[in-house]
Every structure is written in C-alpha cells, then in structure tokens.
Scaffold this active site. Structure first.
Site, PDB file in Angstrom:
ATOM      1  CE  LYS A   1      -2.093  -1.374   3.936  1.00  0.00           C
ATOM      2  NZ  LYS A   1      -1.716  -0.752   5.061  1.00  0.00           N
TER       3      LYS A   1
ATOM      4  NE  ARG B   1      -4.948  -1.955   9.999  1.00  0.00           N
ATOM      5  CZ  ARG B   1      -3.935  -1.451   9.329  1.00  0.00           C
ATOM      6  NH1 ARG B   1      -4.277   0.004   8.895  1.00  0.00           N
ATOM      7  NH2 ARG B   1      -2.754  -1.797   8.992  1.00  0.00           N
TER       8      ARG B   1
ATOM      9  NE  ARG C   1       5.655  -1.222   9.986  1.00  0.00           N
ATOM     10  CZ  ARG C   1       4.520  -1.052   9.391  1.00  0.00           C
ATOM     11  NH1 ARG C   1       4.417  -0.655   7.991  1.00  0.00           N
ATOM     12  NH2 ARG C   1       3.268  -1.641   9.992  1.00  0.00           N
TER      13      ARG C   1
ATOM     14  NE  ARG D   1       1.469  -5.534  11.172  1.00  0.00           N
ATOM     15  CZ  ARG D   1       2.588  -5.645  10.451  1.00  0.00           C
ATOM     16  NH1 ARG D   1       3.413  -6.099  10.825  1.00  0.00           N
ATOM     17  NH2 ARG D   1       2.746  -4.950   9.440  1.00  0.00           N
TER      18      ARG D   1
HETATM   19  P1  AMP Z   1       0.275  -0.019   8.652  1.00  0.00           P
HETATM   20  O1  AMP Z   1       1.318   0.944   8.646  1.00  0.00           O
HETATM   21  O2  AMP Z   1      -0.982   0.570   8.036  1.00  0.00           O
HETATM   22  O3  AMP Z   1       0.766  -1.412   8.467  1.00  0.00           O
HETATM   23  O4  AMP Z   1      -0.333   0.240  10.320  1.00  0.00           O
HETATM   24  C1  AMP Z   1       0.389  -0.321  11.400  1.00  0.00           C
HETATM   25  C2  AMP Z   1      -0.339  -0.357  12.778  1.00  0.00           C
HETATM   26  O5  AMP Z   1      -0.841   0.743  13.142  1.00  0.00           O
HETATM   27  C3  AMP Z   1      -1.361  -1.486  12.581  1.00  0.00           C
HETATM   28  O6  AMP Z   1      -1.039  -2.857  12.821  1.00  0.00           O
HETATM   29  C4  AMP Z   1      -2.355  -0.996  13.852  1.00  0.00           C
HETATM   30  O7  AMP Z   1      -1.569  -1.370  14.961  1.00  0.00           O
HETATM   31  C5  AMP Z   1      -2.332   0.499  13.666  1.00  0.00           C
HETATM   32  N1  AMP Z   1      -3.241   1.196  12.812  1.00  0.00           N
HETATM   33  C6  AMP Z   1      -2.901   1.670  11.290  1.00  0.00           C
HETATM   34  N2  AMP Z   1      -4.102   2.131  11.012  1.00  0.00           N
HETATM   35  C7  AMP Z   1      -5.234   1.793  11.872  1.00  0.00           C
HETATM   36  C8  AMP Z   1      -6.480   1.814  11.822  1.00  0.00           C
HETATM   37  N3  AMP Z   1      -7.100   2.391  10.643  1.00  0.00           N
HETATM   38  N4  AMP Z   1      -7.208   1.352  12.995  1.00  0.00           N
HETATM   39  C9  AMP Z   1      -6.482   1.261  14.177  1.00  0.00           C
HETATM   40  N5  AMP Z   1      -5.270   0.614  14.150  1.00  0.00           N
HETATM   41  C10 AMP Z   1      -4.606   1.261  13.039  1.00  0.00           C
END
Ligand code: AMP
Length: 220
Positions: A14, A90, A164, A175
């Site tokens: 993404k 999500r 990360r 996840r």
């Molecule tokens: P990402 O960078 O999209 O992989 O997001 C990393 C982490 O941020 C996720 O595993 C969640 O813990 C948190 N996170 C990101 N977006 C959301 C969301 N829309 N709702 C809740 N937690 C989020």
C-alpha cells in the site's frame, strides 16, 4: 482525479503504491500507520501507549485514528488535492465512520482498491522489510529486486534503514489474522456499493502499479 482508499493485508505494498501515485500524479497520501508512527516518534505519553498497541499487532482505538485522519483530510481537501487513504478503514465500524467523514467533506466519489496477497508471500515480505526512517521508502533484504543499492541505506535520501517494531513473525501472525477477521469482511460492503477494485498484489511493484494507474484515468 479519482480519490482512492487502499485496503490490504500487511506488506501488500500500500505504502509503495501510494508513493508511486504521489510521484507520478501528485496525489496526497494519508497513511494512518504513518500518522501513528509520527506520534510514537515524538515520544509523548500518547505515543508510548500507541507503541504498545502497534507492537502487539492490535488495532489502535477508532476515535484516535479517526481524529488524526480527519484533520489531514480536511487540509488536503481545502488545498483542492486528490487523496489516497492507506490503512483506514480496518473494521466495518471504521468503514461507516469514513463514509460519514467523506460525506461531510463532499467527497463521496472515492474508489476502494483491495490489494490481495497470499499469507506466505505477506510473511516473507514482512520478515525482510526495511524502512527508511527519513522518507518512509520501503526495501527488502530477502527479495533481490527490493534490496537497497548500499546495504542499510536508502537509495533516495541516504538515511538509515530500520526494521519496523511490528515486523516480527509473532506480530505478523496477529496482524494477518486481524486482517482476515476484521478487515476482509468490509470488501463485500464496498463491492455491493460499486466502489471496489480488485488488484493481485502477489506481483512486482511495477506490475501492480501498471494495473492501479489504469484506474486513475478510467474511474471518475
Ligand atoms: P500499517 O502501517 O498500515 O501497517 O499500520 C501499522 C499499525 O498501526 C497497525 O498494525 C495498527 O496497529 C495501527 N493502525 C494503522 N491504521 C489503523 C486503523 N485504521 N485502525 C486501528 N489501528 C491502525
């Protein structure tokens, strides 16, 4: 230009695809994961609480994520720019919240890009993923075509690359399960609303981009 919302399992690309759309078409990219990581980097009390949730692979509460997202969207829309939302919604509740926010901003014409990726491919990508701390570009030390030219350094800005904190095998499993349980069910919701675009994310970043960019002009 068409506004996009990206929905995908971890490491589907993404962020990479969003950056490519930003560079070629001038989109504004809003990643809720990036917004949360920015708060963590500030080392505030709130940042420390967010870090605990993210490191466990769980979801941060809706209210907080929505507040950050809304502020960013308002500023993009007041600048008359097109946007990509990456990482939200999500859950079904978040999909409803997003509908409300975008309706209140008069932006109901968005498309949802679902990037489909197999479990094993997602796991390999997550375990090898390296992120640039400065510009957010992502690399992979297990996939030859995605390795940085100089080990540990970003090709674009030369800053250090880092893993990360949530890219571990254990957290990845949580996840991915969260994605299957909470996020995948909303795909059908968007399908029935005629907003859904399906993309096979098991391919190279360039091939995925060629597919995605056809919708920049075709979908109005
Ligand atoms: P990402 O960078 O999209 O992989 O997001 C990393 C982490 O941020 C996720 O595993 C969640 O813990 C948190 N996170 C990101 N977006 C959301 C969301 N829309 N709702 C809740 N937690 C989020």
């Amino acid at each position: 230009m068409t506004n996009f919302v990206f929905i995908a399992p971890p490491a589907a690309g993404k962020g990479t695809q969003s950056k490519m759309l930003v560079e070629k078409y001038g989109y504004e990219h809003v990643s809720t994961g990036d917004l949360l990581r920015e708060e963590i980097a500030k080392k505030t009390e709130l940042g420390m609480q967010i870090n605990e949730v993210i490191s466990a692979g769980k979801l941060v509460n809706d209210e907080l994520v929505l507040k950050m997202l809304k502020a960013k969207l308002e500023s993009i829309i007041s600048d008359n720019k097109s946007f990509i939302i990456d990482g939200f919604p999500r859950t079904f509740n978040q999909a409803k919240l997003l509908e409300e926010v975008l309706a209140s901003l008069n932006k109901e014409d968005y498309k949802v890009i679902y990037m489909d990726l197999d479990y094993e491919e997602a796991k390999n990508r997550v375990l090898g993923r390296l992120m640039c701390l400065n510009c957010g570009k992502s690399y992979n030390d297990k996939i030859t075509s995605l390795m940085p030219k100089v080990e540990g350094k970003c090709d674009s800005c030369g800053a250090l690359l880092e893993k990360r904190s949530d890219d571990t095998e254990e957290t990845f499993k949580v996840r991915f399960d969260t994605f299957i349980e909470n996020t995948k069910p909303i795909i059908e919701f968007y399908n029935s609303n005629n907003k859904l675009i399906n993309i096979d994310a098991n391919k190279s970043a360039e091939d995925i981009f060629k597919n995605i960019e056809t919708y920049v002009t075709e979908v109005k």
